[in-house]
Design an enzyme around this catalytic site. Structure first.
Site, mmCIF file in Angstrom:
data_model
loop_
_atom_site.group_PDB
_atom_site.id
_atom_site.type_symbol
_atom_site.label_atom_id
_atom_site.label_comp_id
_atom_site.label_asym_id
_atom_site.label_seq_id
_atom_site.Cartn_x
_atom_site.Cartn_y
_atom_site.Cartn_z
ATOM 1 N N SER A 15 0.816 -1.219 0.000
ATOM 2 C CA SER A 15 0.000 0.000 0.000
ATOM 3 C C SER A 15 0.853 1.275 0.000
ATOM 4 C CB SER A 15 -0.902 0.007 1.232
ATOM 5 O OG SER A 15 -1.735 -1.125 1.218
ATOM 6 N N THR A 42 0.623 -6.848 1.686
ATOM 7 C CA THR A 42 -0.106 -7.593 2.718
ATOM 8 C C THR A 42 -1.593 -7.274 2.692
ATOM 9 O OG1 THR A 42 1.857 -7.586 4.117
ATOM 10 C CG2 THR A 42 -0.239 -8.014 5.203
ATOM 11 N N CYS A 43 -1.943 -6.004 2.638
ATOM 12 C CA CYS A 43 -3.350 -5.616 2.750
ATOM 13 C C CYS A 43 -4.204 -6.271 1.668
ATOM 14 C CB CYS A 43 -3.472 -4.099 2.671
ATOM 15 S SG CYS A 43 -5.173 -3.543 2.578
ATOM 16 N N CYS A 48 -5.954 -7.367 4.973
ATOM 17 C CA CYS A 48 -7.254 -6.697 5.158
ATOM 18 C C CYS A 48 -8.329 -7.137 4.171
ATOM 19 C CB CYS A 48 -7.093 -5.188 4.987
ATOM 20 S SG CYS A 48 -5.570 -4.511 5.613
ATOM 21 N N LYS A 51 -9.381 -10.909 4.327
ATOM 22 C CA LYS A 51 -9.966 -11.077 5.670
ATOM 23 C C LYS A 51 -11.369 -10.484 5.719
ATOM 24 C CE LYS A 51 -10.054 -8.009 8.216
ATOM 25 N NZ LYS A 51 -8.926 -7.438 8.902
ATOM 26 N N GLY A 175 -4.063 -12.663 21.185
ATOM 27 C CA GLY A 175 -5.276 -11.934 21.581
ATOM 28 C C GLY A 175 -5.345 -10.571 20.922
ATOM 29 N N TYR A 177 -5.432 -8.126 17.051
ATOM 30 C CA TYR A 177 -6.350 -7.944 15.913
ATOM 31 C C TYR A 177 -6.600 -9.254 15.168
ATOM 32 C CZ TYR A 177 -5.717 -2.779 15.582
ATOM 33 O OH TYR A 177 -5.697 -1.430 15.783
ATOM 34 N N GLU A 181 -10.065 -11.561 15.067
ATOM 35 C CA GLU A 181 -10.783 -11.555 13.784
ATOM 36 C C GLU A 181 -10.984 -12.980 13.269
ATOM 37 O OE1 GLU A 181 -9.680 -7.105 12.123
ATOM 38 O OE2 GLU A 181 -8.587 -8.774 11.263
ATOM 39 N N THR A 310 -2.913 0.040 7.059
ATOM 40 C CA THR A 310 -2.819 0.399 5.640
ATOM 41 C C THR A 310 -3.027 1.892 5.367
ATOM 42 O OG1 THR A 310 -3.516 -1.788 4.988
ATOM 43 C CG2 THR A 310 -3.889 -0.046 3.382
ATOM 44 N N ALA A 340 -10.222 -0.257 13.405
ATOM 45 C CA ALA A 340 -11.322 -1.196 13.637
ATOM 46 C C ALA A 340 -10.768 -2.596 13.724
ATOM 47 C CB ALA A 340 -12.321 -1.117 12.496
ATOM 48 N N HIS A 435 -32.819 8.768 13.454
ATOM 49 C CA HIS A 435 -33.649 7.808 14.172
ATOM 50 C C HIS A 435 -34.390 6.902 13.194
ATOM 51 C CE1 HIS A 435 -35.855 6.329 17.620
ATOM 52 N NE2 HIS A 435 -36.978 6.451 16.930
ATOM 53 N N GLU A 440 -27.296 6.985 16.810
ATOM 54 C CA GLU A 440 -27.848 8.198 17.439
ATOM 55 C C GLU A 440 -27.506 8.266 18.925
ATOM 56 O OE1 GLU A 440 -32.203 8.532 17.708
ATOM 57 O OE2 GLU A 440 -32.331 6.378 17.348
HETATM 58 P P1 NDP Z 1 -0.915 -7.832 17.602
HETATM 59 O O1 NDP Z 1 0.369 -7.214 18.011
HETATM 60 O O2 NDP Z 1 -2.129 -6.998 17.491
HETATM 61 O O3 NDP Z 1 -1.251 -9.036 18.585
HETATM 62 C C1 NDP Z 1 -0.328 -10.053 18.840
HETATM 63 C C2 NDP Z 1 -0.905 -10.935 19.920
HETATM 64 O O4 NDP Z 1 -0.096 -12.078 20.085
HETATM 65 C C3 NDP Z 1 -0.994 -10.234 21.263
HETATM 66 O O5 NDP Z 1 -2.177 -10.656 21.887
HETATM 67 C C4 NDP Z 1 0.247 -10.736 21.974
HETATM 68 O O6 NDP Z 1 0.103 -10.787 23.372
HETATM 69 C C5 NDP Z 1 0.321 -12.160 21.446
HETATM 70 N N1 NDP Z 1 1.677 -12.691 21.451
HETATM 71 C C6 NDP Z 1 2.806 -12.116 20.985
HETATM 72 N N2 NDP Z 1 3.856 -12.939 21.138
HETATM 73 C C7 NDP Z 1 3.383 -14.054 21.718
HETATM 74 C C8 NDP Z 1 3.995 -15.266 22.147
HETATM 75 N N3 NDP Z 1 5.293 -15.490 22.005
HETATM 76 N N4 NDP Z 1 3.200 -16.210 22.726
HETATM 77 C C9 NDP Z 1 1.881 -15.990 22.884
HETATM 78 N N5 NDP Z 1 1.254 -14.874 22.489
HETATM 79 C C10 NDP Z 1 2.002 -13.910 21.916
HETATM 80 O O7 NDP Z 1 -0.552 -8.571 16.257
HETATM 81 P P2 NDP Z 1 -1.436 -9.220 15.132
HETATM 82 O O8 NDP Z 1 -0.576 -10.320 14.618
HETATM 83 O O9 NDP Z 1 -2.803 -9.542 15.593
HETATM 84 O O10 NDP Z 1 -1.533 -8.038 14.070
HETATM 85 C C11 NDP Z 1 -0.387 -7.303 13.675
HETATM 86 C C12 NDP Z 1 -0.737 -5.879 13.367
HETATM 87 O O11 NDP Z 1 -1.391 -5.813 12.113
HETATM 88 C C13 NDP Z 1 -1.715 -5.248 14.342
HETATM 89 O O12 NDP Z 1 -1.098 -4.723 15.472
HETATM 90 C C14 NDP Z 1 -2.363 -4.179 13.501
HETATM 91 O O13 NDP Z 1 -1.579 -3.027 13.538
HETATM 92 C C15 NDP Z 1 -2.353 -4.780 12.115
HETATM 93 N N6 NDP Z 1 -3.676 -5.344 11.790
HETATM 94 C C16 NDP Z 1 -4.734 -4.495 11.660
HETATM 95 C C17 NDP Z 1 -5.994 -4.982 11.372
HETATM 96 C C18 NDP Z 1 -7.138 -4.037 11.250
HETATM 97 O O14 NDP Z 1 -6.912 -2.848 11.081
HETATM 98 N N7 NDP Z 1 -8.383 -4.510 11.369
HETATM 99 C C19 NDP Z 1 -6.237 -6.402 11.176
HETATM 100 C C20 NDP Z 1 -5.061 -7.207 11.351
HETATM 101 C C21 NDP Z 1 -3.851 -6.686 11.638
HETATM 102 P P3 NDP Z 1 0.348 -9.480 24.299
HETATM 103 O O15 NDP Z 1 -0.895 -8.651 24.191
HETATM 104 O O16 NDP Z 1 0.519 -10.077 25.659
HETATM 105 O O17 NDP Z 1 1.564 -8.824 23.780
#
Ligand code: NDP
Length: 453
Positions: A15, A42-43, A48, A51, A175, A177, A181, A310, A340, A435, A440
């Site tokens: 992007s 990637t997007c 995105c 997905k 846990g 994004y 999702e 993105t 989001a 409404h 609202e």
């Molecule tokens: P995130 O950083 O959002 O989440 C990673 C998750 O994995 C966290 O819950 C983290 O835990 C956990 N984690 C990391 N390392 C380990 C490990 N060694 N063992 C167990 N759990 C672990 O990354 P994502 O991969 O979900 O997404 C990457 C990025 O891409 C996002 O931050 C976002 O910016 C972008 N994205 C945006 C979207 C959107 O706009 N809708 C959709 C998808 C991606 P902890 O919280 O404890 O660190």
């Protein structure tokens, strides 16, 4: 006559890179771009867009259920994963062709292959060297897996878009994004989903009420959320994967998705040969003009470790091109960036969380509304929508807005404009609602749920 082959060489056609190269070419620059995978990044190719298509597919499951509450008699329905995959892949191919066309129409020369820096003005692709006055690094990131024994049996988001059969039982690790999702998508499509998160609540970094409400609604829809849970190892036995947890439990599933974060793709880029500084996370730090520590080398998008979204990468690429090759310099805005999560139900947020606002020691008025949307009076679904406004008591400015519920991303995009303009709660109140809508509620919340420091 320039002593370089190009005015700009862009490494990475996602992007940010595509936007920067097209805009720079529009300003008259001679531009080349290289890409080692598919143009779109990637997007478009593995993020995105596919997905969101999966998320649409998943939503039909509830739509069919809800329809009966409105008098529809829905016969037996069945989801055909291979048919969906074929249509989804065709759409990604179409978008990829559009991106290729956009580059060609802008006069940007595409080189297919991985680019590596040879020095501060030279990029090598497939053994050939090209010189450029300026170089833009827009290589993005890639998913990372934890290092437990058996991690080779697990998938990442890159793979999940192409699995041949819908999982019957699945573990999602993480846990963030991507984890929430895909947990929601596969749960709705009929898989038994276990989301394993190491911390105390999913979506770290989001507002606490958002995290609580989303976890509750995901669980109500059938996702098994295991908190404080880590994977110790995965064994493969035939087609079955046995996932051994720190709790002493084991889960037998057919698919394990690691959604455990992403890392910049800065390895083997030759950055050291050009003298570009990379930090300990592998990110390339840049200034407000996206310039690295080397004066003619710039970077945009996920590789910079700013905000991995993105639209942010697109703004960074556009600002870079206008500033370096046009006559209208500007800087991308990294404040009040809305985002989001396409979970089920979706989440959207803009501005500060309540916790962040408190650390700025603002005196706050917090407005929270949790309600059952009108649609569910007849659908019978118990799901509740959350809306939350965080307001600075002294200035009356709305500092943050958070929502969990249907259409949250569509609604929060508009609120983001108001917050970007510095809107006050009084201005929200002076706005007439539409409404009957859920949105609202944003202009009708009168009494703070809590106030103070
Ligand atoms: P995130 O950083 O959002 O989440 C990673 C998750 O994995 C966290 O819950 C983290 O835990 C956990 N984690 C990391 N390392 C380990 C490990 N060694 N063992 C167990 N759990 C672990 O990354 P994502 O991969 O979900 O997404 C990457 C990025 O891409 C996002 O931050 C976002 O910016 C972008 N994205 C945006 C979207 C959107 O706009 N809708 C959709 C998808 C991606 P902890 O919280 O404890 O660190």
């Amino acid at each position: 006559m320039s002593r370089y082959d190009y005015d700009l060489y862009v490494i990475g056609a996602g992007s940010g890179g595509v936007r920067a190269s097209r805009i720079a070419a529009g300003h008259g620059a001679r531009v080349a771009i290289c890409e080692d995978s598919r143009v779109g990044g990637t997007c478009v190719i593995r993020g995105c867009v596919p997905k969101k298509l999966m998320s649409y597919a998943a939503h039909y499951a509830e739509d069919f259920e809800d329809a009966t509450g409105f008098g529809w008699q829905v016969g037996a329905v069945q989801f055909d994963w291979p048919a969906f995959l074929q249509r989804k892949n065709a759409e990604i191919d179409r978008l990829n062709r559009i991106y290729l066309q956009l580059l060609a129409n802008s006069g940007v020369t595409l080189y297919e292959g991985r680019g590596q820096l040879v020095d501060a003005h030279t990029v090598e692709v497939n053994g050939k060297r090209y010189t450029a006055e300026k170089i833009l690094i827009a290589v993005g990131g890639r998913p990372v897996k934890p290092d437990f024994p058996g991690h080779e049996h697990t998938l990442t988001s890159d793979d999940i878009f192409y699995i041949e059969t819908l999982p019957q039982r699945m573990v999602v690790i993480g846990g963030g994004y991507i984890a929430v999702e895909f947990a929601g998508i596969f749960n709705a499509l009929g898989s038994e989903v276990h989301l394993l998160y190491r911390g105390e609540q999913i979506l770290r970094g989001f507002d606490a009420d958002v995290r609580r409400v989303l976890a509750r609604e995901m669980a109500a829809k059938g996702v098994h959320i295991h908190l404080h849970t880590e994977v110790q190892s995965v064994d493969k036995n035939g087609e079955a994967l046995h996932v051994h947890l720190n709790t002493g439990e084991s889960l037998s599933v057919d698919t394990v998705l690691c959604a455990t974060g992403r890392t910049p793709r800065t390895e083997e880029l030759g950055l050291d040969r050009a003298g570009v500084y990379v930090n300990e996370k592998g990110e390339i730090p840049v200034d407000h003009n996206s310039r690295t520590n080397v004066a003619n080398i710039f970077a945009v998008g996920d590789v910079t470790g700013r905000i991995a979204l993105t639209p942010v990468a697109i703004k960074e690429g556009h600002a870079f091109a206008d500033t370096q090759f046009g006559s209208n310099p500007w800087c991308p805005n990294h404040e009040n960036v809305p985002s989001a999560v396409f979970s089920q139900p979706p989440v959207a947020s803009v501005g500060l969380t309540e916790g962040e606002a408190h650390t700025l020691s603002e005196s706050l008025d917090v407005y929270i509304s949790e309600f059952r949307p009108m649609k569910h009076t007849l659908s019978g679904r118990e799901e509740k929508t959350l809306m939350k406004l965080i307001v600075c008591h002294d200035s009356d400015r709305v500092l943050g807005c958070h929502m969990v519920g249907p259409d949250a991303p569509e609604i929060i995009q508009g609120v983001a404009i108001a917050i970007q303009c510095g809107a006050t709660k009084a201005q929200f109140d002076a706005t007439v609602g539409i409404h009957p809508t859920a949105a609202e509620e944003l202009v009708t919340m009168r009494t703070p749920t809590r106030s103070g420091h």
